[in-house]
Motif scaffolding. Structure first.
Motif, PDB file in Angstrom:
ATOM      1  N   SER A 109      39.927  34.921  36.715  1.00  0.00           N
ATOM      2  CA  SER A 109      40.662  35.547  37.400  1.00  0.00           C
ATOM      3  C   SER A 109      42.364  35.695  37.219  1.00  0.00           C
ATOM      4  O   SER A 109      42.851  36.937  37.290  1.00  0.00           O
ATOM      5  N   THR A 110      42.872  34.552  37.122  1.00  0.00           N
ATOM      6  CA  THR A 110      44.097  34.399  36.788  1.00  0.00           C
ATOM      7  C   THR A 110      44.633  35.141  35.274  1.00  0.00           C
ATOM      8  O   THR A 110      45.380  36.172  35.339  1.00  0.00           O
ATOM      9  N   VAL A 111      43.792  34.995  34.318  1.00  0.00           N
ATOM     10  CA  VAL A 111      44.161  35.716  32.972  1.00  0.00           C
ATOM     11  C   VAL A 111      43.932  37.423  33.181  1.00  0.00           C
ATOM     12  O   VAL A 111      44.825  38.278  32.815  1.00  0.00           O
ATOM     13  N   ARG A 112      43.163  37.586  33.990  1.00  0.00           N
ATOM     14  CA  ARG A 112      43.064  39.280  34.425  1.00  0.00           C
ATOM     15  C   ARG A 112      44.063  39.807  35.163  1.00  0.00           C
ATOM     16  O   ARG A 112      44.716  40.873  34.824  1.00  0.00           O
ATOM     17  N   VAL A 113      44.507  38.958  36.126  1.00  0.00           N
ATOM     18  CA  VAL A 113      45.904  39.550  37.151  1.00  0.00           C
ATOM     19  C   VAL A 113      47.066  39.340  36.119  1.00  0.00           C
ATOM     20  O   VAL A 113      47.943  40.237  36.116  1.00  0.00           O
TER      21      VAL A 113
END
Length: 186
Positions: free
Chosen positions: A44-48
């Motif tokens: 989720s973090t790398v997508r955001v």
């Protein structure tokens, strides 16, 4: 409700569920599953972070694709945006991102890492990856302090790492909702 609000809700719901699950898994001592949940939070973090690096209207296009269940494509191409691209970008922001993501992937897919009760997974990765994981764990989570830590020495730090990634994710998501770009986050 607009796509950004739906996307943010999806991310927060996933993160909240991951947090509840991490607490249960930590009590159980289910190390492999804790790493898998950490890997999901990092996903989720790398997508955001990837979205923060995009300019409009590209950012909105990707968010709309995400909430519609459509795989992200590169701009003006049919080729997909790869996890590697997103992780590489995340690694520029969080220097440990690539090694933890790769290590976590080994616990998502059936691999030799699942034999961690009998073989130390840290002995199955490169020295560079092992040193990067241990260095980060020591710098941000306080240990382990022994000279040659094993996987079992890292287990108590997995929830700490998860909660740090989760807190960063929340900050990045708030930046995304404000319309900030990656330069504002750095």
């Amino acid at each position: 409700m607009d796509a950004l609000s739906i996307f943010a809700r999806q991310v927060r719901n996933r993160s909240a569920e991951n947090e509840r699950v991490m607490k249960v898994l930590a009590r159980m001592g289910a190390a492999g599953q804790m790493i898998a949940v950490l890997r999901q939070e990092l996903d989720s973090t790398v997508r955001v972070v990837y979205l923060l690096a995009q300019e409009e209207p590209r950012r909105t296009e990707l968010i709309e694709a995400s909430v519609s269940g459509v795989r992200w494509k590169k701009a003006n191409s049919k080729a997909p945006v790869t996890d590697k691209e997103m992780v590489d970008l995340g690694n520029t922001l969080e220097g440990w991102c690539r090694s933890v993501y790769k290590f976590g992937c080994a616990f998502i897919h059936l691999s030799n890492m699942h034999d961690y009760n009998d073989r130390d997974p840290l002995s199955l990765i490169s020295n560079e990856e092992r040193e990067e994981i241990i260095r980060h764990c020591r710098a941000y989570h306080g240990g382990p302090n022994n000279a040659t830590p094993t996987f079992s020495d890292l287990i108590p730090y997995i929830p700490k790492a998860f909660f740090k990634v989760s807190a960063n994710l929340d900050c990045y998501l708030e930046s995304l909702e404000r319309g900030d770009n990656l330069d504002h986050v750095l």
